[in-house]
Design a protein around this motif. Structure first.
Motif, PDB file in Angstrom:
ATOM      1  N   LEU A  46       0.781  -1.135  -0.109  1.00  0.00           N
ATOM      2  CA  LEU A  46       0.033  -0.073  -0.038  1.00  0.00           C
ATOM      3  C   LEU A  46       0.824   1.338   0.014  1.00  0.00           C
ATOM      4  CD1 LEU A  46      -2.558  -1.372   2.523  1.00  0.00           C
ATOM      5  CD2 LEU A  46      -2.970  -0.965   0.119  1.00  0.00           C
ATOM      6  N   PRO A  47       0.402   2.371  -0.544  1.00  0.00           N
ATOM      7  CA  PRO A  47       1.122   3.566  -0.466  1.00  0.00           C
ATOM      8  C   PRO A  47       1.564   3.850   0.693  1.00  0.00           C
ATOM      9  CG  PRO A  47      -0.699   3.529  -2.143  1.00  0.00           C
ATOM     10  CD  PRO A  47      -0.933   2.391  -1.351  1.00  0.00           C
ATOM     11  N   PRO A  48       2.673   4.556   0.932  1.00  0.00           N
ATOM     12  CA  PRO A  48       3.518   5.012  -0.156  1.00  0.00           C
ATOM     13  C   PRO A  48       4.483   3.884  -0.906  1.00  0.00           C
ATOM     14  CG  PRO A  48       4.594   5.863   1.789  1.00  0.00           C
ATOM     15  CD  PRO A  48       3.207   5.085   2.063  1.00  0.00           C
ATOM     16  N   LEU A  49       4.323   2.728  -0.591  1.00  0.00           N
ATOM     17  CA  LEU A  49       5.093   1.549  -1.140  1.00  0.00           C
ATOM     18  C   LEU A  49       6.449   1.513  -0.462  1.00  0.00           C
ATOM     19  CD1 LEU A  49       4.213   1.528  -4.787  1.00  0.00           C
ATOM     20  CD2 LEU A  49       3.051   0.499  -2.900  1.00  0.00           C
ATOM     21  N   LEU A  50       7.098   2.610  -0.138  1.00  0.00           N
ATOM     22  CA  LEU A  50       8.517   2.432   0.479  1.00  0.00           C
ATOM     23  C   LEU A  50       8.396   3.124   2.045  1.00  0.00           C
ATOM     24  CD1 LEU A  50      11.582   2.021   0.538  1.00  0.00           C
ATOM     25  CD2 LEU A  50      11.657   4.223  -0.807  1.00  0.00           C
ATOM     26  N   TYR A  51       8.958   2.752   3.003  1.00  0.00           N
ATOM     27  CA  TYR A  51       8.940   3.081   4.418  1.00  0.00           C
ATOM     28  C   TYR A  51      10.386   2.874   4.714  1.00  0.00           C
ATOM     29  CZ  TYR A  51       3.874   2.341   4.001  1.00  0.00           C
ATOM     30  OH  TYR A  51       2.678   2.453   3.751  1.00  0.00           O
ATOM     31  N   GLN A  52      11.161   4.410   5.070  1.00  0.00           N
ATOM     32  CA  GLN A  52      12.189   4.171   5.507  1.00  0.00           C
ATOM     33  C   GLN A  52      12.544   4.420   7.114  1.00  0.00           C
ATOM     34  OE1 GLN A  52      13.988   7.269   2.636  1.00  0.00           O
ATOM     35  NE2 GLN A  52      14.901   5.538   1.599  1.00  0.00           N
ATOM     36  N   GLY A  53      12.522   3.268   7.769  1.00  0.00           N
ATOM     37  CA  GLY A  53      12.720   3.297   9.222  1.00  0.00           C
ATOM     38  C   GLY A  53      11.238   2.583   9.706  1.00  0.00           C
ATOM     39  N   ALA A  54      11.457   2.137  10.935  1.00  0.00           N
ATOM     40  CA  ALA A  54      10.314   1.513  11.581  1.00  0.00           C
ATOM     41  C   ALA A  54       9.183   2.553  11.957  1.00  0.00           C
ATOM     42  CB  ALA A  54      10.728   0.918  12.780  1.00  0.00           C
ATOM     43  N   ASP A  55       9.708   3.797  12.304  1.00  0.00           N
ATOM     44  CA  ASP A  55       8.724   4.670  12.846  1.00  0.00           C
ATOM     45  C   ASP A  55       7.821   5.250  11.742  1.00  0.00           C
ATOM     46  OD1 ASP A  55       9.790   5.001  15.533  1.00  0.00           O
ATOM     47  OD2 ASP A  55      11.126   6.535  14.940  1.00  0.00           O
ATOM     48  N   ALA A  56       8.581   5.363  10.387  1.00  0.00           N
ATOM     49  CA  ALA A  56       7.533   5.735   9.307  1.00  0.00           C
ATOM     50  C   ALA A  56       6.714   4.716   8.948  1.00  0.00           C
ATOM     51  CB  ALA A  56       8.579   5.871   7.986  1.00  0.00           C
TER      52      ALA A  56
END
Length: 136
Positions: A46-56
């Motif tokens: 699901l969008p945004p498809l890319l998460y940089q870091g656990a918090d995001a």
């Protein structure tokens, strides 16, 4: 000795991922990312498809996590794990679904790949990729 350690490491990684699936299935938000590095790179369906870091990743849950009745389906159908002394890889398919508040049900099958590193004797997911096949 090396083979014994790899068997133990393989089982440790397998258990970490099974615990992740259990936490996800039961909605135990505090436990879902317990075995993940804080700087984990996550690709999800699901969008945004890319998460940089656990918090995001954690911050996005309320925006897409559906409200369901009872426990959801979220289980591996095959989980292959290969572990070395400090790096491991795992992949499999995950059946997911549940019953929405209005009684409608949903089901899906997604692909999952995990890369892990052993740090201070503990396995951590450093890369997670979940994707859904499209088309037929």
């Amino acid at each position: 000795m090396e083979q014994e350690r790899n068997i133990a490491d393989t089982e440790s990684v397998r258990q970490l991922l099974l615990d992740w699936a259990t936490a996800t299935r039961s909605g135990a938000r505090d436990a879902i990312l317990q075995g993940h590095d804080p700087d984990v790179l996550i690709y999800d369906v699901l969008p945004p498809l890319l998460y940089q870091g656990a918090d995001a990743y954690r911050a996005s849950w309320s925006g897409w996590q559906p409200q369901t009745q009872g426990e959801d389906t979220f289980e591996f159908t095959g989980l292959d794990v290969v572990a070395g002394s400090d790096v491991a890889f795992a992949s499999g398919l995950i059946k997911c679904g549940g019953t929405l508040q209005d009684g409608r049900t949903f089901a899906d099958l997604v692909r999952a790949t995990f890369c892990l590193q052993k740090r201070s004797g503990e396995w951590l997911v450093t890369h997670q990729h979940i994707s859904r096949p499209t088309g037929a």
